[in-house]
Design an enzyme around this catalytic site. Structure first.
Site, short mmCIF file in Angstrom:
data_model
loop_
_atom_site.label_atom_id
_atom_site.label_comp_id
_atom_site.label_asym_id
_atom_site.label_seq_id
_atom_site.Cartn_x
_atom_site.Cartn_y
_atom_site.Cartn_z
N HIS A 1 0.87 -1.37 0.04
CA HIS A 1 0.05 -0.17 0.28
C HIS A 1 0.93 1.40 -0.03
CE1 HIS A 1 -3.21 -2.44 1.53
NE2 HIS A 1 -3.40 -2.91 0.62
N CYS B 1 7.97 19.30 -7.50
CA CYS B 1 8.85 17.62 -8.17
C CYS B 1 10.35 17.53 -8.58
CB CYS B 1 8.23 17.28 -9.06
SG CYS B 1 8.91 15.97 -9.79
N1 APR Z 1 -2.26 -6.57 18.76
C1 APR Z 1 -2.68 -7.15 17.40
N2 APR Z 1 -3.95 -6.54 17.05
C2 APR Z 1 -4.79 -5.77 17.00
C3 APR Z 1 -3.99 -5.02 18.14
C4 APR Z 1 -3.06 -5.64 18.51
N3 APR Z 1 -2.73 -4.47 19.69
N4 APR Z 1 -4.87 -3.39 17.91
C5 APR Z 1 -5.85 -4.44 16.66
N5 APR Z 1 -5.26 -5.03 16.12
C6 APR Z 1 -6.42 -5.47 15.12
C7 APR Z 1 -7.70 -5.40 14.71
O1 APR Z 1 -8.87 -6.18 15.78
C8 APR Z 1 -8.35 -5.41 13.86
O2 APR Z 1 -8.80 -6.82 13.14
O3 APR Z 1 -5.83 -4.87 14.04
C9 APR Z 1 -6.42 -4.93 12.86
C10 APR Z 1 -6.54 -3.63 12.44
O4 APR Z 1 -7.47 -3.58 11.60
P1 APR Z 1 -7.88 -1.73 10.34
O5 APR Z 1 -7.48 -0.80 11.17
O6 APR Z 1 -8.75 -2.68 9.04
O7 APR Z 1 -6.54 -1.77 9.45
P2 APR Z 1 -6.12 -3.40 8.47
O8 APR Z 1 -6.48 -4.26 8.40
O9 APR Z 1 -4.49 -3.09 8.69
O10 APR Z 1 -6.38 -2.41 7.08
C11 APR Z 1 -5.91 -2.82 5.88
O11 APR Z 1 -7.36 -1.20 4.65
O12 APR Z 1 -7.27 1.03 4.68
C12 APR Z 1 -7.24 0.38 4.32
O13 APR Z 1 -4.80 0.94 3.21
C13 APR Z 1 -5.47 0.35 4.46
O14 APR Z 1 -3.36 -0.62 4.69
C14 APR Z 1 -5.03 -0.40 5.03
C15 APR Z 1 -6.56 -2.20 5.34
#
Ligand code: APR
Length: 246
Positions: free
Chosen positions: A123, A150
């Site tokens: 990403h 740029c």
């Molecule tokens: N330890 C482990 N897991 C955790 C912790 C922690 N301390 N805190 C939160 N989580 C988990 C949450 O339960 C959730 O399932 O991490 C996950 C985070 O999910 P998202 O916030 O959706 O993040 P992500 O999965 O990386 O999102 C994917 O979405 O918006 C786009 O490009 C953006 O890369 C991102 C993509």
């Protein structure tokens, strides 16, 4: 002979080619906001306005402000034990003649700072900027604005080097190649809600390889995994790496 034999046995007792997918949850314990948790970035901001090409076209200053705030936080956060454990797992696997591919959805550079070598930031990265006019990509640590020229062509059309919703993730041919050879897949700290990253576990299932989920709570595709560990990544990832290395 025993040393070599030991080495041979060592190679046989744990998977040799591992692919790990990480998401914002692995950096939560470093103080980086996740997206979809109660205090997440997509709770405080509308992703359609700050993380899409349309949002950037409509109001580039608003998008720059969102990413400038996240980029400015980077020097204040550090890798946590989960990042370091994955760097150690990679080093041990490579030493044993295996391979390790770290596919990350995160843009915080914490895996690289923890010493991981083969990282595929699908990403993008917060510490880079891209020219919408000529495509030049450059390391960028400061704020970006609509007035930033740029470095290559001088046009004031710089954007964060981030893959927005509706855009194509990077490195996915390398990701798929790594999945073809994998004999273990793990997803760490991701809600499993954004494709194509969220589709990797199904790809692993088609190949019949073990699929481990390490997360604070069950992800959207938790049922597709063969093993689930729940807890804070900075605690459960180091413990998991110890079991993999045996
Ligand atoms: N330890 C482990 N897991 C955790 C912790 C922690 N301390 N805190 C939160 N989580 C988990 C949450 O339960 C959730 O399932 O991490 C996950 C985070 O999910 P998202 O916030 O959706 O993040 P992500 O999965 O990386 O999102 C994917 O979405 O918006 C786009 O490009 C953006 O890369 C991102 C993509």
């Amino acid at each position: 002979a025993s040393r070599h034999l030991g080495r041979y046995v060592c190679m046989m007792v744990h998977p040799m080619n591992i692919v790990v997918l990480t998401g914002a949850g692995i950096s939560a314990d470093s103080g980086v906001d996740t997206f979809r948790d109660p205090d997440g970035a997509w709770v405080k901001n509308d992703p359609m306005k700050v993380a899409t090409p349309e949002g950037f076209a409509e109001d580039p200053a608003r998008v720059h402000a969102f990413y400038n705030a996240r980029r400015a936080q980077l020097p204040t956060v550090d890798p946590n034990p989960a990042h370091f454990a994955l760097a150690e797992l990679e080093a041990e696997l490579v030493k044993a003649g295996g391979s390790f591919t770290l596919v990350t959805q995160n843009v915080d550079n914490l895996h690289q700072r923890a010493g991981s070598k083969r990282v595929l930031p699908i990403h993008g990265s917060l510490d880079k900027a891209e020219c919408s006019a000529c495509g030049h990509v450059t390391v960028w640590k400061d704020d970006l604005s609509t007035e930033t020229p740029c470095p290559a062509c001088g046009t004031t059309a710089m954007r964060p080097y981030i893959v927005w919703f509706g855009e194509i993730p990077r490195h996915f041919d390398e990701v798929e190649d790594a999945m073809m050879d994998a004999d273990l897949f793990a997803a760490i700290g991701t809600s499993g809600s954004v494709y194509p990253a969220a589709g990797l576990v199904a790809f692993a299932r088609e190949r019949g390889i073990p699929r481990i989920e390490l997360n604070l709570e069950p992800s959207d595709n938790a049922a597709l995994f063969t093993e689930n560990h729940y807890g804070k990544a900075s605690e459960i990832v180091p413990a998991w790496v110890k079991t993999v290395l045996g």
